[in-house]
Structures are given as structure tokens and as C-alpha cells.
Write an enzyme that holds these catalytic residues in place. Structure first.
Site, PDB file in Angstrom:
ATOM      1  N   TYR A  62     -17.651 -23.418  -1.644  1.00 56.81           N
ATOM      2  CA  TYR A  62     -17.303 -23.134  -0.249  1.00 56.81           C
ATOM      3  C   TYR A  62     -16.294 -21.994  -0.165  1.00 56.81           C
ATOM      4  O   TYR A  62     -16.428 -21.093   0.662  1.00 56.81           O
ATOM      5  CB  TYR A  62     -16.730 -24.387   0.430  1.00 56.81           C
ATOM      6  CG  TYR A  62     -16.543 -24.198   1.909  1.00 56.81           C
ATOM      7  CD1 TYR A  62     -17.541 -24.586   2.808  1.00 56.81           C
ATOM      8  CD2 TYR A  62     -15.384 -23.619   2.430  1.00 56.81           C
ATOM      9  CE1 TYR A  62     -17.390 -24.387   4.174  1.00 56.81           C
ATOM     10  CE2 TYR A  62     -15.227 -23.419   3.782  1.00 56.81           C
ATOM     11  CZ  TYR A  62     -16.223 -23.812   4.656  1.00 56.81           C
ATOM     12  OH  TYR A  62     -16.074 -23.609   6.004  1.00 56.81           O
TER      13      TYR A  62
ATOM     14  N   PHE B 229     -27.084   1.316  18.576  1.00 59.91           N
ATOM     15  CA  PHE B 229     -28.241   0.419  18.482  1.00 59.91           C
ATOM     16  C   PHE B 229     -28.128  -0.652  19.581  1.00 59.91           C
ATOM     17  O   PHE B 229     -27.041  -0.913  20.087  1.00 59.91           O
ATOM     18  CB  PHE B 229     -28.301  -0.228  17.095  1.00 59.91           C
ATOM     19  CG  PHE B 229     -29.496  -1.119  16.941  1.00 59.91           C
ATOM     20  CD1 PHE B 229     -30.772  -0.583  16.961  1.00 59.91           C
ATOM     21  CD2 PHE B 229     -29.361  -2.492  16.820  1.00 59.91           C
ATOM     22  CE1 PHE B 229     -31.889  -1.406  16.861  1.00 59.91           C
ATOM     23  CE2 PHE B 229     -30.474  -3.314  16.710  1.00 59.91           C
ATOM     24  CZ  PHE B 229     -31.736  -2.777  16.734  1.00 59.91           C
ATOM     25  N   ASP B 230     -29.243  -1.276  19.932  1.00 63.44           N
ATOM     26  CA  ASP B 230     -29.215  -2.147  21.124  1.00 63.44           C
ATOM     27  C   ASP B 230     -28.282  -3.354  20.986  1.00 63.44           C
ATOM     28  O   ASP B 230     -27.618  -3.725  21.958  1.00 63.44           O
ATOM     29  CB  ASP B 230     -30.618  -2.566  21.583  1.00 63.44           C
ATOM     30  CG  ASP B 230     -31.425  -3.239  20.497  1.00 63.44           C
ATOM     31  OD1 ASP B 230     -31.210  -2.916  19.317  1.00 63.44           O
ATOM     32  OD2 ASP B 230     -32.281  -4.066  20.812  1.00 63.44           O
TER      33      ASP B 230
ATOM     34  N   ASP C  37     -21.679   2.449  11.727  1.00 60.28           N
ATOM     35  CA  ASP C  37     -22.737   1.435  11.726  1.00 60.28           C
ATOM     36  C   ASP C  37     -23.682   1.875  10.611  1.00 60.28           C
ATOM     37  O   ASP C  37     -24.461   2.813  10.765  1.00 60.28           O
ATOM     38  CB  ASP C  37     -23.427   1.402  13.092  1.00 60.28           C
ATOM     39  CG  ASP C  37     -24.596   0.435  13.110  1.00 60.28           C
ATOM     40  OD1 ASP C  37     -25.024  -0.025  12.030  1.00 60.28           O
ATOM     41  OD2 ASP C  37     -25.110   0.150  14.205  1.00 60.28           O
TER      42      ASP C  37
ATOM     43  N   ALA D 124     -26.194   0.556   8.645  1.00 60.44           N
ATOM     44  CA  ALA D 124     -27.415  -0.160   8.249  1.00 60.44           C
ATOM     45  C   ALA D 124     -28.281   0.644   7.285  1.00 60.44           C
ATOM     46  O   ALA D 124     -28.857   0.094   6.353  1.00 60.44           O
ATOM     47  CB  ALA D 124     -28.218  -0.533   9.494  1.00 60.44           C
TER      48      ALA D 124
ATOM     49  N   LYS E 224     -31.365  -3.936   5.913  1.00 56.65           N
ATOM     50  CA  LYS E 224     -32.057  -2.658   5.766  1.00 56.65           C
ATOM     51  C   LYS E 224     -31.797  -2.119   4.349  1.00 56.65           C
ATOM     52  O   LYS E 224     -32.502  -2.466   3.413  1.00 56.65           O
ATOM     53  CB  LYS E 224     -31.564  -1.661   6.827  1.00 56.65           C
ATOM     54  CG  LYS E 224     -32.106  -1.916   8.232  1.00 56.65           C
ATOM     55  CD  LYS E 224     -31.360  -2.976   8.953  1.00 56.65           C
ATOM     56  CE  LYS E 224     -31.697  -3.015  10.424  1.00 56.65           C
ATOM     57  NZ  LYS E 224     -31.069  -4.177  11.065  1.00 56.65           N
TER      58      LYS E 224
ATOM     59  N   HIS F  36     -36.106  -6.921  25.601  1.00 59.66           N
ATOM     60  CA  HIS F  36     -37.377  -6.593  24.941  1.00 59.66           C
ATOM     61  C   HIS F  36     -37.893  -7.696  24.028  1.00 59.66           C
ATOM     62  O   HIS F  36     -39.085  -7.805  23.811  1.00 59.66           O
ATOM     63  CB  HIS F  36     -37.284  -5.252  24.198  1.00 59.66           C
ATOM     64  CG  HIS F  36     -36.449  -5.272  22.960  1.00 59.66           C
ATOM     65  ND1 HIS F  36     -35.081  -5.403  22.998  1.00 59.66           N
ATOM     66  CD2 HIS F  36     -36.786  -5.184  21.652  1.00 59.66           C
ATOM     67  CE1 HIS F  36     -34.624  -5.384  21.760  1.00 59.66           C
ATOM     68  NE2 HIS F  36     -35.630  -5.252  20.925  1.00 59.66           N
TER      69      HIS F  36
HETATM   70  N1  F0G Z   1     -27.236  -1.361  13.717  1.00 61.77           N
HETATM   71  C1  F0G Z   1     -28.399  -0.720  13.539  1.00 61.77           C
HETATM   72  C2  F0G Z   1     -28.429   0.770  13.421  1.00 61.77           C
HETATM   73  C3  F0G Z   1     -29.588  -1.460  13.484  1.00 61.77           C
HETATM   74  O1  F0G Z   1     -30.748  -0.809  13.334  1.00 61.77           O
HETATM   75  C4  F0G Z   1     -29.532  -2.863  13.592  1.00 61.77           C
HETATM   76  C5  F0G Z   1     -30.746  -3.656  13.546  1.00 61.77           C
HETATM   77  C6  F0G Z   1     -28.284  -3.481  13.748  1.00 61.77           C
HETATM   78  C7  F0G Z   1     -27.164  -2.680  13.807  1.00 61.77           C
HETATM   79  C8  F0G Z   1     -28.154  -4.968  13.865  1.00 61.77           C
HETATM   80  O2  F0G Z   1     -28.358  -5.560  12.652  1.00 61.77           O
HETATM   81  O3  F0G Z   1     -30.416  -6.951  12.942  1.00 61.77           O
HETATM   82  O4  F0G Z   1     -28.849  -7.333  11.046  1.00 61.77           O
HETATM   83  O5  F0G Z   1     -28.204  -7.952  13.325  1.00 61.77           O
HETATM   84  N2  F0G Z   1     -31.889  -3.189  13.634  1.00 61.77           N
HETATM   85  C9  F0G Z   1     -33.141  -3.884  13.492  1.00 61.77           C
HETATM   86  C10 F0G Z   1     -34.237  -2.938  13.823  1.00 61.77           C
HETATM   87  C11 F0G Z   1     -33.232  -5.168  14.217  1.00 61.77           C
HETATM   88  O6  F0G Z   1     -35.394  -3.395  13.936  1.00 61.77           O
HETATM   89  O7  F0G Z   1     -34.011  -1.715  13.945  1.00 61.77           O
HETATM   90  P1  F0G Z   1     -29.002  -7.035  12.489  1.00 61.77           P
END
Ligand code: F0G
Length: 457
Positions: A72, A124-125, A214, A216, A257, A449
Site C-alpha cells: 500500500y 485537450f477537452d 501536458d 501525453a 499514450k 461527445h
Molecule cells: N491531454 C491530452 C493531450 C490528451 O490527448 C488526453 C487524452 C488527456 C490529456 C487526458 O488523458 O485520457 O488519460 O485522462 N486523450 C485521449 C484521446 C482520450 O483520445 O486523445 P486521459
């Protein structure tokens, strides 16, 4: 004769996939309210809905899974992960989280407050969602060139230094940090140059602001710097990544990613105050500080994946496959965001379905048509994903309307890419007959979406 290019791995385990008939797909999509997120995956032949969490782990990563320390508190798996992150980024403080948006939630709970402005190159969204949910503003500073899908420039994901200056000159007191998304997913998986990262750092320093990446797809970004930016051809991906992060104060990471794991994420920073401020939210939302929502075995796989995917050969195989799909589409004259991105091809739907009015969502319509054609699942990155303006509640039609074909890492072969290209060509060939799109029958107030319900007009 020069030897042709081939993948830098061989396949040890496979998973069957299945075709379907058009008749079946018509019914399935109707049942799914014309939203491909609502389709059971077994109804999909080639799944390009996302490159997130859909990659194939290596034998080394699977071996690491067996050695997970599930303690843990203070698990060795955490320390392995932390050491790997520190070595790759230079960031000393690490908070694991279960995925990228969780990292955003934890860090933004500390950093973002009502009335704040977070400038960034196409948030990102989920990132935008976490900012707007806190009654703050996600202020876009992406270069204008990113809006012209046919313009071919090497670093279309850049932040515009003049836009950044302008927002800071007017609102510096409201800016908690500057966000740079690498690569820029929303603009088409387009990279940010080292030069641009340096410029953002210099402006931030002048205003006494911090910079958050960010990250990813930071490794794919590093690949583009190596292959496109002067002075980096002879540097390793790890050296380039290290320099990139030297211009940041911290990072959020969706490890799904570029770390090629199915689930995982983290926050990393060089600043103790960010760590101290955020850590309580990790305990509250994710879990104790040495697992943050992940199993020990997952942290092992994450550490190994980060290490592997910051090697050139792995990235070269990956990004060449995306480019290969782009070349096939070029043969057919299908317009996409140029040049091909790091993780996906983004079809410019408004240039394909010219008879479908924006109110009937061309990119969503193209997503539907591609699925019906061949059971291929892409994803709309367009007017539906853009959500409504939080103030006026109007649809946001200002951005691009794209169909994203995101390619999972180490999963499909170029034969699959050929199927995708020809299926799209078949839709493209009958584009003049597609005159109607879709309309919304139900939608969520934010991030609609995923769950939106639609019908054909
Ligand atoms: N930032 C970026 C640039 C992303 O593309 C994503 C996720 C996130 C943050 C959030 O990360 O999904 O691990 O919580 N992108 C995916 C996509 C969902 O399909 O582009 P997460």
C-alpha cells in the site's frame, strides 16, 4: 538496392478481429444513436477511436507486471517509476494518478480558481473541462497556421508568442500558469518546436509565471524535433526530451499514450510547493501518494514503457505508420491536416462533405459513413467535441471539424492502414451524394461527445 523499412519489433501475441455486414452495422449504429462511443467494441473491425490505452505492451512490460510490488505504501514499483521519470524529465517530485485527467484534476484543484485564465496551445477537452468546471477560462494561443489544414509546416502545434504576450500583458494577475500541450492533439497531433518551448519559457520568465506541459505525447514530439528541427538530428530522443522538460516547471501525463500502458498517469514537477499543494488532492481523489490509483504492476509497466518509447526505433516505426496512412490518402486526394501528425490522421470533414451544413456536423457524419462503409471506428474532433460556449450556450463552430483516425501503438499493420484508406476513398467517391448529416436529440452539459445521442437528418 536499399532495404525497405520494417517494424522494429515482431509479434508474439495476437487478438482476432471480425468483419461485419453493412446491414448489421446500420442496425448497430442506429442502436448506438449514431455515436460510435456507444458501440460495443465487438461491433468494430478496425478501431481508431483513440491511441489512448489501446497500445500493445512489450514482453518487457509484461514481465514487469509479474514483479509489481503491491504494498500500500512505499512500494518499490513507485520508486522505480519515480526514478525513471526523474531521469527522463529532471523533475524530482512525482505524484502517480490513474490517468491523465486525474493528474489534471489533482493539480488543478490546487492551482486553478474561479476567474483564472490558463493560456495554452489547444487545451485537450478534459483539460479544458477541468479549467471551465472551476469557472476559469481556457485561453487558446495556438498559432493561426494550425487552422489551415492544407498548409504544410513542420511545427503546426506551436503556441503563438504574440498571443501569449497579449494575454499576459492584459491579465497576468489572473494567470496561474501557462500550459503547453505536446504534441498538440486537438490541432492534429502536431508538434511544438524546441524553439517555441524556449520562447514560451522566456515570456513566462518575464512575467514571473510557471509553465506546465501536458505531456501525453512528449516522446512523439521529441521525434519530430529530432527529424525536423535544425541542430537535433544527432541527439537522442532522451536528450531531446530532457531539454524539452528543462523549459517547464512541471507536467501532467496521460501515460496511456507515450508510455504505452493501458491505464496510468502522473504529475511531475521540480517545485516543492506544487507537490505539497497537490498531494492532498491525490490522497483525496486517487489514493495514497505512492500509488495514486495505480497497481504496483501497472507502475512497473509504465516505467518500462516510458523507457522503451523514448528510443528512436520504436518511435520511428510508429510515426512512419501514421505517415504511411497519410501517403495512401494523398493517392486518393483526401484532405487531412497536413503534415501527418504523430498519433493520428485528421480528415478535414468540411472539405469532404461540402454539402452537409455545419449545423448537421460534417465530421460526425463522416465518422458515421466510415463506420457504415467498413466497420472502422474513428472519432469526431470537431463541432460536437467543442461543446457549447459556457456563457452563450451556442455551439462553438469556430474551430476545425475533423474526423480523427488515431492509430494505436504496435497494434495494427500497414495492411489495416490500406483497408482504412480504401474505405475512406469509397466514402470520398460518393461525397456528392451525402447532403444531410445528423442532429442532436440528447446531450450532456459538458464533454457531450462521449454520450451525445444523434439521429440522421
Ligand atoms: N491531454 C491530452 C493531450 C490528451 O490527448 C488526453 C487524452 C488527456 C490529456 C487526458 O488523458 O485520457 O488519460 O485522462 N486523450 C485521449 C484521446 C482520450 O483520445 O486523445 P486521459
Amino acid at each position: 538496392m536499399e532495404l525497405p523499412f520494417a517494424e522494429s519489433w515482431k509479434i508474439k501475441m495476437v487478438e482476432p478481429i471480425h468483419k461485419s455486414t453493412r446491414e448489421q452495422r446500420e442496425q448497430w449504429l442506429k442502436d448506438a444513436h449514431y455515436n460510435v462511443f456507444q458501440l460495443p467494441a465487438v461491433q468494430v473491425y478496425i478501431d481508431l477511436i483513440t491511441d489512448s490505452g489501446t497500445g500493445a505492451m512489450s514482453d518487457r512490460q509484461w514481465a514487469g507486471m509479474m514483479l509489481g510490488d503491491e504494498s500500500y505504501a512505499g512500494a518499490t514499483s513507485f520508486f522505480k517509476l519515480k526514478d525513471t521519470i526523474t531521469r527522463l524529465t529532471g523533475f524530482e517530485y512525482v505524484i502517480p494518478t490513474h490517468q491523465g485527467r486525474a493528474a489534471e484534476n489533482v493539480l488543478f484543484s490546487y492551482l486553478v480558481h474561479e476567474g483564472d485564465i490558463v493560456p495554452g496551445n489547444s487545451h485537450f477537452d478534459t483539460t479544458k473541462g477541468h479549467i471551465e468546471a472551476r469557472h476559469a477560462t481556457a485561453w487558446d494561443i495556438t498559432v493561426d497556421e494550425a487552422r489551415d489544414t492544407q498548409l504544410e509546416i513542420p511545427f503546426k502545434g506551436n503556441a503563438d508568442p504574440r498571443k501569449l504576450e497579449a494575454v499576459l500583458a492584459e491579465h497576468a494577475d489572473r494567470v496561474p500558469f501557462i500550459l503547453v500541450t505536446i504534441t498538440n492533439n486537438t490541432a492534429g497531433g502536431q508538434p511544438v518546436s524546441m524553439q517555441n518551448l524556449r520562447e514560451v519559457r522566456a515570456i513566462a520568465d518575464r512575467y514571473g509565471k510557471r509553465v506546465l506541459f501536458d505531456s501525453a505525447r512528449f516522446a512523439e514530439n521529441a521525434y519530430f524535433i529530432k527529424t525536423r528541427e535544425a541542430g537535433y538530428a544527432d541527439k537522442t530522443i532522451k536528450e531531446i526530451a530532457r531539454e524539452m522538460f528543462s523549459y517547464a516547471d512541471g507536467m501532467t501525463m496521460s501515460a496511456k499514450k507515450d508510455a504505452i500502458v493501458n491505464m496510468g498517469g502522473f504529475i511531475a514537477t521540480r517545485h516543492r510547493d506544487w507537490y505539497e499543494g497537490a498531494k492532498g488532492f491525490c490522497v483525496q481523489y486517487e489514493g495514497y501518494l505512492t500509488y495514486g490509483g495505480m497497481n504496483g504492476r501497472d507502475m512497473n509497466a509504465l516505467a518500462i514503457g516510458l523507457n522503451e518509447n523514448t528510443e528512436f526505433d520504436n518511435l520511428d516505426t510508429r510515426i512512419r505508420q501514421v505517415a504511411y496512412l497519410g501517403h495512401r490518402l494523398d493517392e486518393f486526394g483526401i484532405p487531412y491536416q497536413r503534415p501527418a501528425g504523430g498519433h493520428a490522421i485528421f480528415i478535414d470533414a468540411t472539405k469532404v462533405l461540402t454539402h452537409v451544413p455545419k449545423e448537421e456536423f460534417p465530421a460526425q457524419t463522416l465518422t458515421v459513413e466510415l463506420y457504415l462503409e467498413a466497420g472502422i471506428r474513428g472519432c469526431e474532433i470537431g463541432y460536437i467535441l467543442a461543446d457549447r460556449d459556457p456563457v452563450t450556450r451556442e455551439n462553438r463552430f469556430g474551430g476545425l471539424d475533423l474526423l480523427r483516425l488515431a492509430i494505436p501503438r504496435r497494434v495494427y499493420t500497414n495492411n489495416h492502414m490500406d483497408v482504412v484508406a480504401v474505405a475512406l476513398k469509397n466514402v470520398f467517391d460518393r461525397r456528392e451524394q451525402i447532403t444531410h448529416g445528423v442532429r442532436i436529440t440528447w446531450e450532456a452539459p459538458i464533454m457531450r461527445h462521449f454520450t451525445v445521442q444523434l439521429e440522421r437528418v
